[in-house]
Motif scaffolding. Structure first.
Motif, PDB file in Angstrom:
ATOM      1  N   GLU B  15       0.830  -1.210   0.000  1.00  0.00           N
ATOM      2  CA  GLU B  15       0.000   0.000   0.000  1.00  0.00           C
ATOM      3  C   GLU B  15       0.856   1.248   0.000  1.00  0.00           C
ATOM      4  OE1 GLU B  15      -3.051   0.067   2.910  1.00  0.00           O
ATOM      5  OE2 GLU B  15      -4.125  -1.602   2.011  1.00  0.00           O
ATOM      6  N   GLU B  16       1.985   1.166   0.690  1.00  0.00           N
ATOM      7  CA  GLU B  16       2.895   2.310   0.705  1.00  0.00           C
ATOM      8  C   GLU B  16       3.451   2.552  -0.696  1.00  0.00           C
ATOM      9  OE1 GLU B  16       6.870   3.039   3.131  1.00  0.00           O
ATOM     10  OE2 GLU B  16       5.204   2.298   4.348  1.00  0.00           O
ATOM     11  N   ARG B  17       3.758   1.425  -1.387  1.00  0.00           N
ATOM     12  CA  ARG B  17       4.296   1.537  -2.732  1.00  0.00           C
ATOM     13  C   ARG B  17       3.239   2.118  -3.677  1.00  0.00           C
ATOM     14  NH1 ARG B  17       6.369  -3.981  -5.238  1.00  0.00           N
ATOM     15  NH2 ARG B  17       5.955  -3.388  -7.386  1.00  0.00           N
ATOM     16  N   LEU B  18       1.975   1.790  -3.387  1.00  0.00           N
ATOM     17  CA  LEU B  18       0.903   2.216  -4.282  1.00  0.00           C
ATOM     18  C   LEU B  18       0.368   3.602  -3.963  1.00  0.00           C
ATOM     19  CD1 LEU B  18      -1.142  -1.070  -4.579  1.00  0.00           C
ATOM     20  CD2 LEU B  18      -0.136   0.173  -6.465  1.00  0.00           C
ATOM     21  N   SER B  19       0.629   4.083  -2.743  1.00  0.00           N
ATOM     22  CA  SER B  19      -0.079   5.289  -2.293  1.00  0.00           C
ATOM     23  C   SER B  19       0.082   6.491  -3.223  1.00  0.00           C
ATOM     24  CB  SER B  19       0.316   5.635  -0.858  1.00  0.00           C
ATOM     25  OG  SER B  19       1.688   5.822  -0.782  1.00  0.00           O
ATOM     26  N   PRO B  20       1.239   6.704  -3.888  1.00  0.00           N
ATOM     27  CA  PRO B  20       1.270   7.853  -4.804  1.00  0.00           C
ATOM     28  C   PRO B  20       0.359   7.694  -6.015  1.00  0.00           C
ATOM     29  CG  PRO B  20       3.449   6.793  -4.653  1.00  0.00           C
ATOM     30  CD  PRO B  20       2.535   6.023  -3.797  1.00  0.00           C
ATOM     31  N   ASP B  30       1.886  -4.700 -11.416  1.00  0.00           N
ATOM     32  CA  ASP B  30       2.124  -5.863 -10.548  1.00  0.00           C
ATOM     33  C   ASP B  30       1.717  -5.583  -9.103  1.00  0.00           C
ATOM     34  OD1 ASP B  30       3.063  -7.469 -12.536  1.00  0.00           O
ATOM     35  OD2 ASP B  30       5.094  -6.651 -12.392  1.00  0.00           O
ATOM     36  N   ALA B  31       2.084  -4.383  -8.620  1.00  0.00           N
ATOM     37  CA  ALA B  31       1.768  -4.062  -7.229  1.00  0.00           C
ATOM     38  C   ALA B  31       0.261  -3.980  -7.031  1.00  0.00           C
ATOM     39  CB  ALA B  31       2.421  -2.748  -6.833  1.00  0.00           C
ATOM     40  N   ARG B  32      -0.450  -3.409  -7.993  1.00  0.00           N
ATOM     41  CA  ARG B  32      -1.915  -3.337  -7.905  1.00  0.00           C
ATOM     42  C   ARG B  32      -2.518  -4.722  -7.812  1.00  0.00           C
ATOM     43  NH1 ARG B  32      -4.446   1.671 -10.037  1.00  0.00           N
ATOM     44  NH2 ARG B  32      -2.786   3.019 -10.724  1.00  0.00           N
ATOM     45  N   VAL B  33      -2.109  -5.605  -8.732  1.00  0.00           N
ATOM     46  CA  VAL B  33      -2.668  -6.957  -8.765  1.00  0.00           C
ATOM     47  C   VAL B  33      -2.354  -7.692  -7.475  1.00  0.00           C
ATOM     48  CG1 VAL B  33      -2.555  -9.166  -9.946  1.00  0.00           C
ATOM     49  CG2 VAL B  33      -2.549  -7.073 -11.260  1.00  0.00           C
ATOM     50  N   GLN B  34      -1.099  -7.554  -7.029  1.00  0.00           N
ATOM     51  CA  GLN B  34      -0.671  -8.251  -5.811  1.00  0.00           C
ATOM     52  C   GLN B  34      -1.460  -7.761  -4.598  1.00  0.00           C
ATOM     53  OE1 GLN B  34       1.317 -10.681  -5.689  1.00  0.00           O
ATOM     54  NE2 GLN B  34       1.658 -10.886  -3.494  1.00  0.00           N
ATOM     55  N   CYS B  35      -1.673  -6.434  -4.544  1.00  0.00           N
ATOM     56  CA  CYS B  35      -2.408  -5.847  -3.425  1.00  0.00           C
ATOM     57  C   CYS B  35      -3.831  -6.399  -3.380  1.00  0.00           C
ATOM     58  CB  CYS B  35      -2.416  -4.334  -3.578  1.00  0.00           C
ATOM     59  SG  CYS B  35      -3.218  -3.473  -2.248  1.00  0.00           S
ATOM     60  N   LEU B  36      -4.493  -6.415  -4.532  1.00  0.00           N
ATOM     61  CA  LEU B  36      -5.871  -6.914  -4.569  1.00  0.00           C
ATOM     62  C   LEU B  36      -5.915  -8.398  -4.228  1.00  0.00           C
ATOM     63  CD1 LEU B  36      -7.721  -5.249  -7.544  1.00  0.00           C
ATOM     64  CD2 LEU B  36      -7.299  -4.428  -5.266  1.00  0.00           C
ATOM     65  N   ARG B  37      -4.897  -9.146  -4.701  1.00  0.00           N
ATOM     66  CA  ARG B  37      -4.895 -10.578  -4.424  1.00  0.00           C
ATOM     67  C   ARG B  37      -4.754 -10.834  -2.927  1.00  0.00           C
ATOM     68  NH1 ARG B  37      -0.141 -12.912  -6.889  1.00  0.00           N
ATOM     69  NH2 ARG B  37      -1.074 -12.646  -8.941  1.00  0.00           N
ATOM     70  N   VAL B  50      -9.449  -1.024  -2.380  1.00  0.00           N
ATOM     71  CA  VAL B  50      -9.749  -1.842  -3.556  1.00  0.00           C
ATOM     72  C   VAL B  50     -10.220  -0.960  -4.699  1.00  0.00           C
ATOM     73  CG1 VAL B  50     -11.256  -3.627  -4.468  1.00  0.00           C
ATOM     74  CG2 VAL B  50     -10.297  -3.884  -2.206  1.00  0.00           C
ATOM     75  N   VAL B  51     -11.096  -0.005  -4.387  1.00  0.00           N
ATOM     76  CA  VAL B  51     -11.616   0.856  -5.455  1.00  0.00           C
ATOM     77  C   VAL B  51     -10.504   1.744  -5.999  1.00  0.00           C
ATOM     78  CG1 VAL B  51     -13.204   2.735  -5.970  1.00  0.00           C
ATOM     79  CG2 VAL B  51     -13.967   0.822  -4.602  1.00  0.00           C
ATOM     80  N   MET B  52      -9.693   2.294  -5.097  1.00  0.00           N
ATOM     81  CA  MET B  52      -8.636   3.207  -5.528  1.00  0.00           C
ATOM     82  C   MET B  52      -7.668   2.550  -6.499  1.00  0.00           C
ATOM     83  SD  MET B  52      -7.167   5.808  -2.697  1.00  0.00           S
ATOM     84  CE  MET B  52      -7.084   4.654  -1.396  1.00  0.00           C
ATOM     85  N   TYR B  53      -7.219   1.331  -6.149  1.00  0.00           N
ATOM     86  CA  TYR B  53      -6.210   0.687  -6.987  1.00  0.00           C
ATOM     87  C   TYR B  53      -6.814  -0.264  -8.007  1.00  0.00           C
ATOM     88  CZ  TYR B  53      -3.560   2.508  -3.107  1.00  0.00           C
ATOM     89  OH  TYR B  53      -3.055   3.334  -2.157  1.00  0.00           O
ATOM     90  N   GLY B  54      -8.072  -0.665  -7.790  1.00  0.00           N
ATOM     91  CA  GLY B  54      -8.660  -1.672  -8.667  1.00  0.00           C
ATOM     92  C   GLY B  54      -9.405  -1.094  -9.852  1.00  0.00           C
ATOM     93  N   GLN B  55      -9.962   0.122  -9.702  1.00  0.00           N
ATOM     94  CA  GLN B  55     -10.830   0.573 -10.796  1.00  0.00           C
ATOM     95  C   GLN B  55     -10.036   0.868 -12.062  1.00  0.00           C
ATOM     96  OE1 GLN B  55     -13.099   4.052 -10.030  1.00  0.00           O
ATOM     97  NE2 GLN B  55     -11.451   5.177  -9.076  1.00  0.00           N
ATOM     98  N   GLU B  56      -8.762   1.263 -11.881  1.00  0.00           N
ATOM     99  CA  GLU B  56      -7.934   1.480 -13.076  1.00  0.00           C
ATOM    100  C   GLU B  56      -7.629   0.156 -13.765  1.00  0.00           C
ATOM    101  OE1 GLU B  56      -7.417   4.296 -14.313  1.00  0.00           O
ATOM    102  OE2 GLU B  56      -8.334   5.309 -12.615  1.00  0.00           O
ATOM    103  N   LEU B  57      -7.502  -0.903 -12.941  1.00  0.00           N
ATOM    104  CA  LEU B  57      -7.204  -2.224 -13.500  1.00  0.00           C
ATOM    105  C   LEU B  57      -8.311  -2.687 -14.431  1.00  0.00           C
ATOM    106  CD1 LEU B  57      -5.823  -4.535 -10.677  1.00  0.00           C
ATOM    107  CD2 LEU B  57      -4.679  -3.796 -12.730  1.00  0.00           C
TER     108      LEU B  57
END
Lengths: 110, 310
Positions: B15-20, B30-37, B50-57
């Protein structure tokens, strides 16, 4: 970062393994022509096989990521919380009235 | 079964890696997919995340292709999270995508029902669930949703009844028993809640958190026998967790103090041993000394107050 490097090393490992097999076949063909008995591949090929195995073991471990702790009483294996009961989650809650993504206001200290 | 510390730490790092990237397109696939998994596996309710990082996916065409078969799980996850954050349009979009691929699936029916639940159309939602149950009477997902819908309407008694009926059939469902225990706690029917936690304990005897939850309920029930039993289960939780459970240590001290208060002036029988609570007090002080020295004076004062009761 580690992933592309370990992929590269794994490819190299498979290539070496294939090369070992190819070289051994060639060696046996040579033996057949010379009408000698086959016991073991020559030491160069055995060494190459060893190197290929080591490389593949290392790269596959690297690809799998860090080890998860298996000791029950290890500090990092502590049970922190129970999983939430998502099958029973309610979507009709007061969160709906709030904007979804609140920016931290900066007014509160950590 | 339960979430472990190293799993949470892994998630925090991601989440820290994804926060920006929050709410922005592009970036670290990869980080998005891994986070959701991880969130799916740990079953954490972090819907905003989930919405923040998943909706772009699910919106990025190239990425949906790259996800492969995982795509449908991600669609479902994002849809449910969007319902939770109130983004009904996104939920509808993701739900439609899954429904086109798997028409007639129970999970699609569940999503459709939940969408109606989010709009407070309870009768419509129940109709969807009933129709699905007519086709597949053994669908535990839909049975559980019916309970959850009753709970969402504030009808806890009805939810408890429905869940009891469900558990008559699916007796080995530990999550169902846990939910029933939580409902009974909300209804303040602690004896029934204790029974439910016993059922969970039978299926997960190695889980210290269940021991603790059971002991909490026993302590709440009160009475010398229940205090003694609570102390026993707190001790079991401490033993199983290797002493890594501060709440259970507090539980031992509290229930020992409660036993002492309840048996005060009672000359019959043997006096209670004070070894266990005193040991727990020592361990607690050491833990605070090590991890949170700022709170140590307060903790020491509280614990000494409890020790004086023994």
């Amino acid at each position: 970062m580690a992933s592309w490097f370990s992929n590269l090393v794994a490819t190299l490992g498979f290539f070496l393994l294939g090369h070992c097999a190819y070289a051994t076949i060639g060696y046996r063909e040579g033996l057949k022509l010379a009408e000698k008995e086959y016991n073991l591949p020559p030491s160069e090929i055995l060494l190459e096989l060893l190197v290929a195995t080591a490389i593949l073991v290392w790269s596959s471990l690297e690809m799998g990521g860090p080890f998860a702790p298996i000791k029950v009483d290890a500090a990092s294996n502590r049970l922190v919380k129970l999983p939430e009961l998502m099958d029973f989650c309610s979507v009709n809650h007061r969160g709906r009235g709030l904007p979804a993504f609140l920016e931290p206001s900066g007014g509160m200290d950590d | 079964m339960a979430i472990r510390l190293h799993e949470l730490q892994e998630l925090d790092k991601l989440e820290e890696r994804l926060s920006p990237l929050a709410g922005k397109p592009g970036g670290d696939f990869d980080a998005r997919v891994q986070c959701l998994r991880l969130l799916r596996r740990m079953r954490l309710r972090r819907s905003e995340c989930v919405v923040m990082y998943g909706q772009e996916l699910v919106k990025n065409k190239a990425w949906t292709r790259r996800l492969g078969t995982q795509l449908w799980d991600v669609y479902e996850q994002v849809a449910l999270a969007a319902l939770d954050t109130g983004d009904l349009e996104l939920a509808q979009e993701c739900g439609n995508a899954v429904a086109r691929k798997f028409p007639g699936s129970q999970r699609v029916a569940k999503m459709a029902g939940m969408l109606l639940e989010a709009q407070e159309e309870w009768e419509e939602a129940d109709r969807v669930y009933k129709e699905t149950l007519e086709e597949t009477p053994g669908s535990h997902l839909i049975h559980k949703r019916r309970v959850a819908a009753l709970k969402s309407q504030g009808n806890l008694t009805g939810a408890a009844e429905a869940l009891n009926a469900y558990l008559d059939i699916f007796q080995a469902d530990a999550e169902g028993w846990r939910e029933l225990a939580e409902i009974y706690i909300k209804l303040q029917q602690y004896r029934q809640a204790a029974y439910c936690y016993e059922e969970v304990l039978v299926s997960q005897p190695q889980n210290s958190l269940i021991h603790m939850a059971y002991a909490d309920v026993l302590y709440t029930l009160g009475g010398v026998d229940n205090f003694r039993l609570a102390r026993k289960y707190y001790a079991a939780a401490v033993e199983i967790s290797g002493g890594g459970n501060v709440r259970a240590l507090y539980g031992i001290v509290q229930s020992a103090a409660a036993i002492a208060a309840a048996t005060k002036g009672n000359k019959r029988g043997e006096p209670e041993s004070t070894d266990l609570p005193l040991l727990a007090v020592d361990v607690l002080k050491k833990e605070y000394q090590q991890h949170c020295p700022a709170l140590l004076p307060i903790v020491t004062r509280t614990l000494d107050g409890q020790v004086a009761l023994l």
